[in-house]
Design an enzyme around this catalytic site. Structure first.
Site, PDB file in Angstrom:
ATOM      1  NE  ARG A  59      -3.736  -2.249   2.467  1.00  0.00           N
ATOM      2  CZ  ARG A  59      -3.505  -3.443   2.973  1.00  0.00           C
ATOM      3  NH1 ARG A  59      -2.314  -3.687   3.533  1.00  0.00           N
ATOM      4  NH2 ARG A  59      -4.424  -4.397   2.942  1.00  0.00           N
ATOM      5  CE  LYS A  98      -7.819  -0.764   4.688  1.00  0.00           C
ATOM      6  NZ  LYS A  98      -8.313  -0.807   3.300  1.00  0.00           N
ATOM      7  CG  HIS A 106      -4.590   1.175  -3.143  1.00  0.00           C
ATOM      8  ND1 HIS A 106      -5.341   0.081  -3.492  1.00  0.00           N
ATOM      9  CD2 HIS A 106      -4.378   1.073  -1.809  1.00  0.00           C
ATOM     10  CE1 HIS A 106      -5.587  -0.645  -2.428  1.00  0.00           C
ATOM     11  NE2 HIS A 106      -5.012  -0.088  -1.388  1.00  0.00           N
ATOM     12  NE  ARG A 132      -2.998  -3.641  -1.607  1.00  0.00           N
ATOM     13  CZ  ARG A 132      -2.471  -4.565  -0.820  1.00  0.00           C
ATOM     14  NH1 ARG A 132      -1.143  -4.635  -0.677  1.00  0.00           N
ATOM     15  NH2 ARG A 132      -3.235  -5.424  -0.165  1.00  0.00           N
ATOM     16  CG  HIS A 139      -5.714  -9.776   0.514  1.00  0.00           C
ATOM     17  ND1 HIS A 139      -5.943 -10.004  -0.822  1.00  0.00           N
ATOM     18  CD2 HIS A 139      -5.626  -8.423   0.655  1.00  0.00           C
ATOM     19  CE1 HIS A 139      -6.004  -8.844  -1.471  1.00  0.00           C
ATOM     20  NE2 HIS A 139      -5.803  -7.884  -0.598  1.00  0.00           N
ATOM     21  CE1 TYR A 190       3.706 -25.978   6.367  1.00  0.00           C
ATOM     22  CE2 TYR A 190       1.849 -25.246   5.024  1.00  0.00           C
ATOM     23  CZ  TYR A 190       3.038 -25.935   5.149  1.00  0.00           C
ATOM     24  OH  TYR A 190       3.580 -26.571   4.059  1.00  0.00           O
TER      25      TYR A 190
END
Length: 435
Positions: free
Chosen positions: A242, A272, A342, A345, A374, A384
């Site tokens: 970002r 964020k 942005h 992304r 995410h 993991y």
């Protein structure tokens, strides 16, 4: 019993004297002409006096009502004078509990739950948009119209979403105030109906075709700009972080830049979302760096030295690059409305997911989500995923970098292009590649 006519026409004497009404209510008339309401009563075996105020500010009818209220308190076993002192003290304390004071208590209570970045945003919005208008008002006196008036000032800047967030924060302050016993209601709770609706949001403009994206980067790097700004554009395109995370990048966040596993560890407090959410996905965001990204960092270090910030402000190296610097450069290159910082992304996600469908390995789509920070769909395997998928994340970062930079000039050339157009004649300016 007294009458208003008797009270008005009675003249003062050389010494104070009393005019009796009924049920221990009387008026004291002093030599200077003042007329003061008093009431005698007995509490806990002691004779006491209750003062009600001066006449005519307190009329005969009002004085009798105050006397009757005092008698009701006595029937309940309450000392009227003590009750009045408590009421006065409560009123004083209430006047001290301004919105700004209570908001500060609320902020201190919650700041530990928030990321530093989010906490700073909350405090800044209250100081800028709320405190100047309602900060000095006792919180118990705030009304819905006053709160709407404050929010309207934010809406007038066309900051509709900011006004909505400010209302939520004001409501959060009132929620705390209710729990603390300062107030018994939230006047901001129902004001949404009086605010402007949020404009319909579209997706942030982003180029999602690889060839067009590489051409855009080439055009941007041909534009006049500070060398560090050009490098920042290429670096954000490679890392797909970002814009705020890029601007705040510090040298001490980078690891093993001279080794075979270079890494950018972005602290959780700069990411964020809430701290709980970040703990859920493992805290710090780990960005494996392709060799093209490391090359950019090496050039940036030569350009500006090893100061605290990697991409500092033009005027103050201790402050991050302006939040508009990259966007303005993209616009100047002719891509206004087609791509924003942005948007890199979305570019990375779209292009790499298409590649994963054709040529990738099973699970690559989940790896790409992790690279974008995410929240994984399968939260049971979060720990993991962060460790086990790192080799694949590093491989995909290199795949993306190889695709994106194919045909682009080396970062050294990007940094040393002129920052301003060269003028002619005696006023010709000298190139400043390090500005």
């Amino acid at each position: 019993m007294l009458s208003d006519v008797e009270i008005r026409t009675t003249k003062p004497k050389l010494k104070p004297f009393k005019l009796a009404d009924s049920n221990q209510l009387y008026l004291v008339i002093t030599p200077n002409g003042s007329k003061l309401w008093r009431m005698k009563y007995v509490f806990d075996g002691k004779e006491k006096t209750q003062s009600f105020g001066p006449y005519p500010l307190i009329g005969l009818s009002a004085a009798r009502q105050m006397r009757d209220e005092a008698r009701r308190l006595l029937l309940d076993g309450i000392d009227p004078a003590a009750a009045k002192r408590q009421q006065v003290q409560a009123s004083i304390e209430s006047s001290r509990l301004t919105f700004a004071v209570v908001a500060a208590e609320w902020f201190e209570l919650n700041r530990g739950k928030w990321a530093v970045r989010h906490g700073n945003d909350v405090l800044r919005s209250l100081k800028r948009d709320a405190f100047p208008h309602i900060g000095k008002i006792p919180i118990c006196e705030l009304t819905p119209p006053k709160i709407v008036e404050t929010l309207r000032l934010v809406e007038d800047r066309e900051a509709i979403e900011t006004a909505k967030r400010l209302r939520q924060r004001i409501s959060g302050v009132f929620g705390y105030a209710i729990a603390a016993g300062y107030v018994d209601r939230d006047p901001s709770e129902k004001v949404d109906a009086a605010l402007k609706p949020l404009p319909r949001k579209g997706h942030q403009p982003a180029i999602t075709d690889l060839a067009t994206l590489t051409k855009m980067l080439s055009d941007v790097e041909d534009e006049y700009a500070r060398g560090i700004t050009r490098l920042a554009v290429r670096f954000i395109a490679l890392t797909a972080v970002r814009p705020g995370e890029l601007r705040g990048a510090c040298w001490d966040e980078f690891e093993n830049l001279d080794g075979d596993k270079p890494l950018w560890r972005i602290p959780a407090e700069r990411m964020k979302g809430s701290l709980e959410r970040k703990v859920e996905v493992g805290g710090d965001h780990l960005v494996p760096l392709a060799h093209q990204s490391v090359a950019i960092l090496n050039v940036a270090r030569k350009l500006l030295g090893s100061r605290h910030l990697v991409f500092p402000n033009d005027r103050d190296v201790n402050r991050p690059m302006s939040e508009n610097a990259i966007g303005y450069l993209i616009n100047r290159a002719g891509y206004r409305g087609r791509h924003v910082p942005h948007g890199f992304r979305a570019s990375f996600s779209t292009i790499m997911n298409e590649w994963a469908n054709r040529d990738g390995a099973p699970g690559d789509r989940d790896v790409i989500d992790l690279m974008l920070a995410h929240v994984p769909r399968n939260k049971v395997e979060v720990a993991y995923n962060r460790a086990g998928y790192m080799p694949r994340r590093r491989e995909l970062a290199q795949v993306w970098a190889d695709k994106l930079t194919a045909g682009l000039v080396p970062p050294e050339a990007v940094a040393h292009r002129p920052s301003q157009p060269l003028s002619t004649g005696r006023s010709r300016r000298v190139r400043r590649p390090f500005s």
